[in-house]
Design a protein around this motif. Structure first.
Motif, PDB file in Angstrom:
ATOM      1  N   GLY A   1       0.795  -1.213   0.000  1.00 39.77           N
ATOM      2  CA  GLY A   1       0.000   0.000   0.000  1.00 39.77           C
ATOM      3  C   GLY A   1       0.832   1.270   0.000  1.00 39.77           C
TER       4      GLY A   1
ATOM      5  N   THR B   1      -4.389   3.842   2.837  1.00 39.56           N
ATOM      6  CA  THR B   1      -3.830   2.972   1.801  1.00 39.56           C
ATOM      7  C   THR B   1      -2.696   2.079   2.275  1.00 39.56           C
ATOM      8  OG1 THR B   1      -2.387   4.790   1.114  1.00 39.56           O
ATOM      9  CG2 THR B   1      -4.469   4.526  -0.086  1.00 39.56           C
TER      10      THR B   1
ATOM     11  N   ALA C   1      -3.428   0.050  -3.146  1.00 38.79           N
ATOM     12  CA  ALA C   1      -4.293   0.746  -2.197  1.00 38.79           C
ATOM     13  C   ALA C   1      -4.363  -0.010  -0.876  1.00 38.79           C
ATOM     14  CB  ALA C   1      -5.690   0.920  -2.789  1.00 38.79           C
TER      15      ALA C   1
END
Length: 235
Positions: free
Chosen positions: A154, A160, A209
């Motif tokens: 992430g 995220t 993400a």
């Protein structure tokens, strides 16, 4: 007469000796000199039963090939602590020396990246992820069975970043898509949280993400070898 007899005997002895050497050479050439075994037997050998080797590699005016040479030597399938490789360079060959030192430093970095023996990952985990090192691997009883492989995780940010800690595989979806991101494909998804975090096929050079991106064949291995309930450790 005596001299003739001795000459005949010496000649006969010489011929017999020569013939024996010839026979022994032919017989030796036809004998099997290899002890054949299988890969499983070799893999099961404990390190303490293996000999220690030192390999001396002299090079001169070979700056253009010494990096590949060191890389190939570093790829030898033998315990690193039992194998010493010494690159021998002439004092006046500064170009080859500089290339060898740079290649050796890169090989040491790669060896450290591949070394999964001294990490926080517990023996109970089936998958380990080193976020800062951008690598992940599969384990069984504390032994690495696949990897480490290059990953991405992430992107920085509260929403995220990939979470760190101990998790367990919740479920798997072979042909998954991301409904959050316009049905973007997420092949070989192995979820380890109920918040949408998963291992899946993706570009390891691009931050995600929150998921762990794996290359194609690596995602196949993680999907096939991880099962519901398996422990995942991320640090």
């Amino acid at each position: 007469m005596v001299v003739v007899t001795l000459s005949v005997l010496v000649g006969a002895a010489f011929l017999i000796g020569t013939g024996f050497k010839f026979w022994a050479s032919i017989r030796g050439a036809r004998m099997e000199h290899l002890t054949r075994t299988d890969a499983a037997t070799l893999a099961a050998l404990p390190d303490h039963e293996l000999p220690r080797y030192t390999v001396l590699v002299p090079v001169y005016k070979e700056a253009n090939i010494v990096a590949n040479l060191i890389g190939n030597l570093g790829a030898l399938d033998y315990p690193a602590h039992l194998l010493e490789v010494l690159i021998l360079v002439e004092e006046d060959d500064t170009e080859t020396r500089a290339a060898a030192e740079a290649a050796a430093a890169e090989q040491a970095r790669q060896d450290a990246w591949n070394d999964t023996t001294n990490t926080p990952c517990p023996a109970t985990a089936k998958a380990c992820v080193d976020l800062d090192g951008r690598r992940a691997w599969l384990t069984d009883g504390g032994n690495t069975v696949y990897g480490p492989v290059y990953i991405s995780s992430g992107a920085p940010g509260a929403d995220t970043e990939t979470p760190r800690g101990t998790f367990h595989v919740t479920y798997k979806v072979k042909d998954e898509v991301s409904r959050e991101f316009n049905d973007a494909p997420m092949p070989n998804s192995v979820y380890f949280t109920w918040s949408g975090h998963a291992f899946h096929q993706g570009n390891p050079n691009v931050d995600s993400a929150g998921c762990i991106h794996l290359g194609g064949s690596d995602s196949d291995a993680f999907f096939n070898q991880l099962h519901e309930g398996d422990e995942v450790f991320i640090y």
